[in-house]
Write a protein that holds these residues in place. Structure first.
Motif, mmCIF file in Angstrom:
data_model
loop_
_atom_site.group_PDB
_atom_site.id
_atom_site.type_symbol
_atom_site.label_atom_id
_atom_site.label_comp_id
_atom_site.label_asym_id
_atom_site.label_seq_id
_atom_site.Cartn_x
_atom_site.Cartn_y
_atom_site.Cartn_z
ATOM 1 N N LEU A 142 0.786 -1.220 0.000
ATOM 2 C CA LEU A 142 0.000 0.000 0.000
ATOM 3 C C LEU A 142 0.826 1.282 0.000
ATOM 4 O O LEU A 142 0.393 2.290 -0.561
ATOM 5 C CB LEU A 142 -0.946 0.008 1.208
ATOM 6 C CG LEU A 142 -2.010 -1.090 1.217
ATOM 7 C CD1 LEU A 142 -2.802 -1.030 2.511
ATOM 8 C CD2 LEU A 142 -2.921 -0.983 0.017
ATOM 9 N N PHE A 143 1.986 1.260 0.668
ATOM 10 C CA PHE A 143 2.723 2.508 0.864
ATOM 11 C C PHE A 143 4.157 2.472 0.339
ATOM 12 O O PHE A 143 4.532 3.279 -0.495
ATOM 13 C CB PHE A 143 2.767 2.887 2.357
ATOM 14 C CG PHE A 143 1.410 3.041 2.959
ATOM 15 C CD1 PHE A 143 0.597 4.105 2.615
ATOM 16 C CD2 PHE A 143 0.934 2.113 3.859
ATOM 17 C CE1 PHE A 143 -0.656 4.249 3.163
ATOM 18 C CE2 PHE A 143 -0.318 2.247 4.418
ATOM 19 C CZ PHE A 143 -1.112 3.306 4.080
ATOM 20 N N TYR A 144 4.966 1.549 0.870
ATOM 21 C CA TYR A 144 6.412 1.601 0.657
ATOM 22 C C TYR A 144 6.811 1.369 -0.789
ATOM 23 O O TYR A 144 7.636 2.102 -1.344
ATOM 24 C CB TYR A 144 7.134 0.597 1.553
ATOM 25 C CG TYR A 144 6.925 0.825 3.026
ATOM 26 C CD1 TYR A 144 6.881 2.105 3.556
ATOM 27 C CD2 TYR A 144 6.773 -0.242 3.898
ATOM 28 C CE1 TYR A 144 6.697 2.312 4.904
ATOM 29 C CE2 TYR A 144 6.582 -0.041 5.255
ATOM 30 C CZ TYR A 144 6.546 1.242 5.751
ATOM 31 O OH TYR A 144 6.360 1.451 7.080
ATOM 32 N N ASN A 145 6.269 0.339 -1.416
ATOM 33 C CA ASN A 145 6.677 0.035 -2.789
ATOM 34 C C ASN A 145 6.203 1.099 -3.779
ATOM 35 O O ASN A 145 6.988 1.505 -4.640
ATOM 36 C CB ASN A 145 6.195 -1.354 -3.196
ATOM 37 C CG ASN A 145 7.002 -1.903 -4.342
ATOM 38 O OD1 ASN A 145 8.207 -1.726 -4.396
ATOM 39 N ND2 ASN A 145 6.335 -2.554 -5.268
ATOM 40 N N PRO A 146 4.966 1.592 -3.680
ATOM 41 C CA PRO A 146 4.598 2.699 -4.578
ATOM 42 C C PRO A 146 5.477 3.931 -4.375
ATOM 43 O O PRO A 146 5.814 4.612 -5.349
ATOM 44 C CB PRO A 146 3.135 2.988 -4.212
ATOM 45 C CG PRO A 146 2.619 1.697 -3.697
ATOM 46 C CD PRO A 146 3.773 1.079 -2.971
ATOM 47 N N MET A 147 5.871 4.206 -3.119
ATOM 48 C CA MET A 147 6.770 5.340 -2.876
ATOM 49 C C MET A 147 8.121 5.110 -3.549
ATOM 50 O O MET A 147 8.693 6.041 -4.121
ATOM 51 C CB MET A 147 6.976 5.538 -1.368
ATOM 52 C CG MET A 147 5.787 6.172 -0.703
ATOM 53 S SD MET A 147 5.884 6.396 1.097
ATOM 54 C CE MET A 147 7.548 6.132 1.539
ATOM 55 N N ALA A 148 8.639 3.891 -3.492
ATOM 56 C CA ALA A 148 9.917 3.582 -4.132
ATOM 57 C C ALA A 148 9.805 3.703 -5.654
ATOM 58 O O ALA A 148 10.694 4.263 -6.300
ATOM 59 C CB ALA A 148 10.385 2.181 -3.745
ATOM 60 N N LEU A 149 8.730 3.183 -6.233
ATOM 61 C CA LEU A 149 8.551 3.244 -7.683
ATOM 62 C C LEU A 149 8.447 4.687 -8.182
ATOM 63 O O LEU A 149 9.090 5.066 -9.159
ATOM 64 C CB LEU A 149 7.305 2.452 -8.097
ATOM 65 C CG LEU A 149 7.409 0.935 -7.953
ATOM 66 C CD1 LEU A 149 6.031 0.301 -8.108
ATOM 67 C CD2 LEU A 149 8.384 0.360 -8.939
ATOM 68 N N VAL A 150 7.657 5.497 -7.486
ATOM 69 C CA VAL A 150 7.495 6.895 -7.892
ATOM 70 C C VAL A 150 8.791 7.678 -7.661
ATOM 71 O O VAL A 150 9.184 8.512 -8.483
ATOM 72 C CB VAL A 150 6.299 7.543 -7.155
ATOM 73 C CG1 VAL A 150 6.262 9.041 -7.371
ATOM 74 C CG2 VAL A 150 5.004 6.908 -7.613
#
Length: 99
Positions: A71-79
């Protein structure tokens, strides 16, 4: 006397290659925990793109294994990685390396 063009070596020295510095994040999700690894690269635009593809591939394959990661960490890393690559691409366009 005309000025030398940027492609011509001046004073007998070859033109220096443009070097870029970028930092990408690799996120590994686990059921409860999460792990971040920074991947720094200094090199040409091709080397930076290769590091970007490697970091994004790692996030897409190993980053979704956990609720907070999904929900949070991976989308933040991708963006964040996308934003860093966009910054490098703008610099390369300004230097005439990318069209």
């Amino acid at each position: 006397m005309p000025y030398p063009s940027p492609q011509q070596p001046q004073f007998g020295y070859p033109p220096q290659p443009v070097v870029y510095q970028a930092r990408f994040r690799k996120h590994t999700g686990m059921l409860i925990l999460a792990q971040w690894t920074d991947a720094s690269v200094v090199g040409s635009i091709h080397e930076v793109r290769a590091a970007y593809r490697g970091a994004q591939s790692h996030c897409l394959l190993a980053g979704w294994w956990g609720v907070f990661s999904m929900l949070f960490y991976n989308p933040m890393a991708l963006v964040g990685n996308w934003s860093e690559m966009r910054r490098i691409t703008h610099l390369a366009k300004a230097n005439g390396e990318v069209s």
